[in-house]
Design a protein around this motif. Structure first.
Motif, short mmCIF file in Angstrom:
data_model
loop_
_atom_site.label_atom_id
_atom_site.label_comp_id
_atom_site.label_asym_id
_atom_site.label_seq_id
_atom_site.Cartn_x
_atom_site.Cartn_y
_atom_site.Cartn_z
N GLY A 1 27.11 -50.55 -2.85
CA GLY A 1 27.25 -51.77 -2.08
C GLY A 1 26.12 -51.92 -1.07
N ILE A 2 25.97 -53.13 -0.55
CA ILE A 2 24.91 -53.43 0.42
C ILE A 2 25.54 -53.58 1.81
N ASP A 3 25.11 -52.72 2.72
CA ASP A 3 25.62 -52.71 4.09
C ASP A 3 24.87 -53.73 4.94
N ALA A 4 25.58 -54.34 5.90
CA ALA A 4 24.96 -55.27 6.84
C ALA A 4 24.85 -54.61 8.20
N TRP A 5 23.65 -54.60 8.77
CA TRP A 5 23.44 -54.13 10.13
C TRP A 5 23.32 -55.35 11.03
N LEU A 6 24.23 -55.47 11.99
CA LEU A 6 24.37 -56.70 12.77
C LEU A 6 23.46 -56.67 14.00
N LYS A 7 22.22 -57.06 13.81
CA LYS A 7 21.27 -57.10 14.92
C LYS A 7 21.35 -58.46 15.60
N ARG A 8 21.06 -58.49 16.91
CA ARG A 8 21.00 -59.76 17.64
C ARG A 8 19.76 -59.85 18.52
N VAL A 9 18.70 -59.20 18.04
CA VAL A 9 17.38 -59.30 18.65
C VAL A 9 16.38 -59.59 17.53
N ASP A 10 15.21 -60.12 17.90
CA ASP A 10 14.26 -60.50 16.85
C ASP A 10 13.20 -59.43 16.59
N TYR A 11 13.27 -58.29 17.27
CA TYR A 11 12.31 -57.23 17.03
C TYR A 11 12.92 -56.16 16.12
N PRO A 12 12.10 -55.30 15.51
CA PRO A 12 12.61 -54.30 14.57
C PRO A 12 13.54 -53.29 15.25
N ILE A 13 14.63 -52.95 14.56
CA ILE A 13 15.61 -52.02 15.14
C ILE A 13 15.91 -50.81 14.25
N ILE A 14 15.47 -50.82 13.01
CA ILE A 14 15.84 -49.74 12.09
C ILE A 14 15.49 -48.37 12.66
N ASN A 15 14.23 -48.17 13.03
CA ASN A 15 13.82 -46.86 13.54
C ASN A 15 14.50 -46.54 14.87
N ARG A 16 14.68 -47.56 15.70
CA ARG A 16 15.32 -47.36 17.00
C ARG A 16 16.77 -46.90 16.83
N TRP A 17 17.49 -47.55 15.90
CA TRP A 17 18.90 -47.21 15.73
C TRP A 17 19.10 -45.84 15.10
N TYR A 18 18.28 -45.50 14.11
CA TYR A 18 18.41 -44.17 13.52
C TYR A 18 18.08 -43.09 14.55
N LYS A 19 17.05 -43.32 15.37
CA LYS A 19 16.71 -42.35 16.41
C LYS A 19 17.85 -42.23 17.41
N LYS A 20 18.42 -43.38 17.79
CA LYS A 20 19.55 -43.38 18.72
C LYS A 20 20.71 -42.57 18.18
N GLU A 21 21.01 -42.74 16.87
CA GLU A 21 22.14 -42.07 16.25
C GLU A 21 21.90 -40.58 16.07
N LEU A 22 20.66 -40.22 15.71
CA LEU A 22 20.40 -38.84 15.28
C LEU A 22 19.80 -37.95 16.37
N GLU A 23 19.17 -38.56 17.39
CA GLU A 23 18.44 -37.76 18.37
C GLU A 23 18.94 -37.92 19.80
N THR A 24 19.94 -38.76 20.03
CA THR A 24 20.44 -38.97 21.39
C THR A 24 21.96 -38.89 21.39
N GLU A 25 22.52 -39.06 22.57
CA GLU A 25 23.98 -39.08 22.71
C GLU A 25 24.56 -40.44 22.33
N GLY A 26 23.68 -41.44 22.13
CA GLY A 26 24.13 -42.78 21.78
C GLY A 26 24.47 -42.89 20.30
N THR A 27 24.92 -44.09 19.89
CA THR A 27 25.28 -44.33 18.50
C THR A 27 25.04 -45.79 18.14
N TYR A 28 24.62 -46.03 16.91
CA TYR A 28 24.46 -47.42 16.47
C TYR A 28 25.79 -48.08 16.13
#
Length: 399
Positions: free
Chosen positions: A169-196
């Motif tokens: 299946g195809i997952d939807a990532w619900l962004k609400r900014v116009d700049y790229p977020i893919i790398n930011r969100w994966y880094k947030k999920e995998l390298e910080t205490e935050g989560t996407y």
């Protein structure tokens, strides 16, 4: 003195030749007219200028040079991108997105710009394989983002290893900014205490896919049963850039009743579009079903099969979301609101005929919290207009 006069004469001739060369006009490149036949203004639609049309027949185009597009009237440079559409490793078209009023034409010039194009580190239209999060493949533009899952995630499920995902299946990532977020969100999920999975201003991933079709995954129906592939097995990024990102995904052969199905997805996403384009190379069936997950089965369905679009608008967390499928006129033959008690198996399906081993359609979403579409009616109007546009593409002619 005679020698001096001869030297002076030679210097004068050379100076004249240099001056003449410097005042020569640069090589004239062609103009192209773009025509909009619809009674609506057009923007964020990608048109292609074939590179072979830029040079005279028999001449070789130097694709290392920076060819770009300008508005013939205003001389304003247009954002453009060289693209390899036939997969031979060499660019063959120049992409750009004109803005044209209803029932009108505009003229554009191809120009040769000094130096090479500036390339952003992360372009607006971006995709990549994500090995650090098992083996996702993710893609995005300035409005939406998506992902799907690879063979390691499948193997983890099959071997009862925590953290796997079994889904084509195809997952939807619900962004609400116009700049790229893919790398930011994966880094947030995998390298910080935050989560996407939490929205801190950019959006979040809270769109459940499971084994559903998500936003545009395919299936094959035999009798009353829908069957589909497992995770992708191979991938290749074709391009990223300011106008388009594209890639392909391969799948292992899979069974639908007594049919053996082969499947390769070519997926692209253009700037300004909420819908990814899917070109599926498929064998073993003459019809494919494309699905939108029904989640809690509490959404509102809108269907215009004769116009080539269907929509599903549903409550989603503290907001609402619309998903949709669009296909060229005459290729969408029916729809099926398939409801079952089996987990993740309820989907709104449309049936598309296979022609010359291919199926082409567009699928995507609009999240109310992004501010792009705030009602079902505005989302449906977008899908209706999108269908009109793909059935009446902007026309490009060389002048």
């Amino acid at each position: 003195m005679k020698v001096t006069r001869n030297k002076n004469f030679i210097y004068l001739v050379l100076a004249c030749l240099v001056a003449a060369a410097c005042t020569q006009k640069p090589e004239a490149l062609p103009k192209f007219m773009v025509t909009n036949d619809l009674n609506m203004d057009r923007s964020f639609e990608t048109v292609e200028i074939k590179l072979k049309d830029i040079k005279s027949e028999g001449e070789t185009l130097d694709t290392s040079k920076n060819y770009t597009i300008i508005d013939a009237e205003t001389k304003k440079e247009q954002v453009s991108q060289l693209s390899d559409t036939d997969g031979d490793g060499t660019p063959d078209v120049l992409l750009f997105q004109p803005e044209i009023k209803a029932n009108s034409t505009k003229t554009y010039e191809v120009v040769l710009k000094e130096g090479q194009s500036h390339k952003d580190t992360i372009p607006s239209c971006y995709s990549r394989f994500v090995p650090e999060r098992t083996d996702d493949y993710a893609w995005e533009n300035n409005r939406v983002a998506f992902r799907t899952y690879g063979p390691v995630a499948q193997k983890m499920i099959e071997e009862n290893v925590p953290g796997g995902t079994l889904s084509s299946g195809i997952d939807a990532w619900l962004k609400r900014v116009d700049y790229p977020i893919i790398n930011r969100w994966y880094k947030k999920e995998l390298e910080t205490e935050g989560t996407y999975h939490e929205d801190t201003g950019e959006g979040l991933d809270n769109f459940h896919v499971g084994s559903s079709r998500g936003v545009g995954g395919i299936a094959v129906k035999v009798d009353t049963t829908y069957s589909f592939s497992k995770n992708f097995t191979k991938w290749k990024t074709l391009e990223t850039g300011p106008i388009r990102t594209s890639f392909w995904l391969d799948y292992a052969p899979w069974q639908a009743g007594d049919k053996t199905i082969s499947e390769r997805k070519y997926i692209s996403l253009d700037y300004g579009s909420n819908l990814s384009k899917f070109v599926i190379e498929v064998t073993g069936t003459d019809e494919v079903s494309v699905g939108l997950t029904s989640h809690e089965k509490d959404g509102e369905i809108s269907t215009q099969v004769n116009q080539g679009w269907v929509s599903y608008w549903e409550p989603h967390g503290d907001s609402e979301i619309g998903t949709g499928i669009v296909a060229a006129e005459g290729t969408m033959t029916a729809y099926d609101n398939y409801i079952t008690n089996k987990t993740d198996q309820s989907n709104l399906f449309v049936q598309l005929g296979v022609a010359d081993g291919r199926v082409t359609y567009y699928a995507g979403f609009g999240w109310k919290k992004s501010g792009q579409f705030t009602t079902k009616e505005s989302w449906n109007a977008y899908l209706k207009d999108f269908a009109q546009k793909i059935n009446n593409p902007l026309k490009v002619s060389k002048l």
